[in-house]
Motif scaffolding. Structure first.
Motif, PDB file in Angstrom:
ATOM      1  N   GLU A   8       0.807  -1.218   0.000  1.00 31.35           N
ATOM      2  CA  GLU A   8       0.000   0.000   0.000  1.00 31.35           C
ATOM      3  C   GLU A   8       0.840   1.267   0.000  1.00 31.35           C
ATOM      4  OE1 GLU A   8      -2.879  -0.191   3.132  1.00 31.35           O
ATOM      5  OE2 GLU A   8      -4.171  -1.586   2.004  1.00 31.35           O
ATOM      6  N   SER A   9       2.128   1.173   0.324  1.00 33.28           N
ATOM      7  CA  SER A   9       2.989   2.356   0.289  1.00 33.28           C
ATOM      8  C   SER A   9       3.321   2.772  -1.145  1.00 33.28           C
ATOM      9  CB  SER A   9       4.289   2.091   1.059  1.00 33.28           C
ATOM     10  OG  SER A   9       5.080   1.118   0.402  1.00 33.28           O
ATOM     11  N   ALA A  10       3.136   1.865  -2.082  1.00 33.72           N
ATOM     12  CA  ALA A  10       3.326   2.169  -3.504  1.00 33.72           C
ATOM     13  C   ALA A  10       2.187   1.481  -4.247  1.00 33.72           C
ATOM     14  CB  ALA A  10       4.675   1.678  -3.987  1.00 33.72           C
ATOM     15  N   LEU A  11       0.977   1.913  -3.941  1.00 38.47           N
ATOM     16  CA  LEU A  11      -0.215   1.161  -4.310  1.00 38.47           C
ATOM     17  C   LEU A  11      -0.347   0.937  -5.810  1.00 38.47           C
ATOM     18  CD1 LEU A  11      -2.758  -0.250  -3.368  1.00 38.47           C
ATOM     19  CD2 LEU A  11      -3.955   1.943  -3.446  1.00 38.47           C
ATOM     20  N   GLU A  12      -0.290   1.991  -6.596  1.00 43.25           N
ATOM     21  CA  GLU A  12      -0.516   1.827  -8.035  1.00 43.25           C
ATOM     22  C   GLU A  12       0.543   0.922  -8.667  1.00 43.25           C
ATOM     23  OE1 GLU A  12      -1.233   4.399 -12.155  1.00 43.25           O
ATOM     24  OE2 GLU A  12      -0.804   5.439 -10.273  1.00 43.25           O
ATOM     25  N   ALA A  13       1.797   1.176  -8.373  1.00 44.47           N
ATOM     26  CA  ALA A  13       2.871   0.370  -8.952  1.00 44.47           C
ATOM     27  C   ALA A  13       2.752  -1.087  -8.510  1.00 44.47           C
ATOM     28  CB  ALA A  13       4.233   0.937  -8.546  1.00 44.47           C
ATOM     29  N   SER A  14       2.395  -1.304  -7.261  1.00 45.74           N
ATOM     30  CA  SER A  14       2.254  -2.660  -6.747  1.00 45.74           C
ATOM     31  C   SER A  14       1.106  -3.388  -7.435  1.00 45.74           C
ATOM     32  CB  SER A  14       2.028  -2.618  -5.233  1.00 45.74           C
ATOM     33  OG  SER A  14       1.861  -3.922  -4.708  1.00 45.74           O
TER      34      SER A  14
END
Length: 244
Positions: free
Chosen positions: A130-136
């Protein structure tokens, strides 16, 4: 023995803490910064702006993935059931053979042309960073800069606004259950989606009695309609010992 078919909507899951679709905090009330829910929940958005689509889907649906079933789901566990809900709570309650006519939150498919046969498998939500939601999300769903690739990228197992019912969603089996029913009980639904309209049309054509359970029920044109102006929870407390 009377063949009773239950058809449920978002009102059944409300007591599990899951928003209904058109309430103040409903799924279709809250969109994104730039798009309405009706624009977000589309195949076109998934194809052309998958990052926005997956983030919105994650925030509006996936955050409820650990919610548990309520007494209504447990009461329906041994019933013949078609649900419009994608939350999977009927499965958690133990119903082994219900139809999730709009898909399931806990599963994904490969991105495919509608109508093609495709496998369903467990969604990777617990692996999301969730700290890099879109990329993840894009990485987990195998979506690159050029967008989703057929038979390679993943897609939530959910029927979107610009898609149609296919065998992936067990539409033929759902229609058979409707045709063979002696009675249909609609619980917590506003009759604003195609599957309820389909069921209602079959009920009219076959002269099948229907019951509508909702605190503010939608009024339908069918002579054999009976209204229960109550929640699904109140209904099972009143009629739970027998199929009315």
């Amino acid at each position: 023995m009377t063949q009773v078919l239950y058809i449920t909507g978002a009102g059944v899951s409300a007591e599990s803490g899951i928003p209904t679709f058109r309430g103040e905090d409903g799924y279709w009330t809250i969109g994104s910064k730039n798009y309405t829910p009706q624009q977000m929940a589309t195949r076109a958005m998934y194809e052309h702006n998958p990052g926005q689509f997956l983030q919105w889907y994650y925030h509006r649906f996936v955050t409820y993935r650990h919610h548990g079933p309520n007494p209504v789901h447990h009461w329906l566990a041994d019933k013949t059931l078609i649900t419009q809900n994608i939350d999977g709570l009927d499965g958690k309650a133990g119903n082994p053979d219900y139809i999730a006519i709009h898909g399931r939150l806990d599963e994904v498919t490969y991105y495919h042309q509608q109508g093609e046969e495709v496998a369903r498998f467990k969604a990777p939500w617990d692996e999301v960073d969730e700290s890099a939601l879109e990329a993840s999300l894009l990485a987990l769903f195998k979506i690159g800069r050029s967008g989703p690739k057929l038979n390679e990228s993943l897609k939530p197992y959910v029927l979107l606004f610009d898609e149609y019912y296919t065998e992936l969603y067990q539409i033929s089996r759902a229609q058979r259950l409707m045709q063979n029913a002696d009675k249909m009980v609609f619980m917590g639904t506003s009759f604003s989606v195609n599957i309820t309209n389909m069921a209602l049309e079959i009920a009219r054509s076959n002269d099948i009695a229907i019951e509508i359970v909702d605190p503010q029920p939608a009024h339908v044109l069918h002579a054999r309609s009976h209204y229960h102006r109550m929640t699904a929870q109140q209904y099972i407390e009143t009629y739970g010992a027998v199929d009315t």
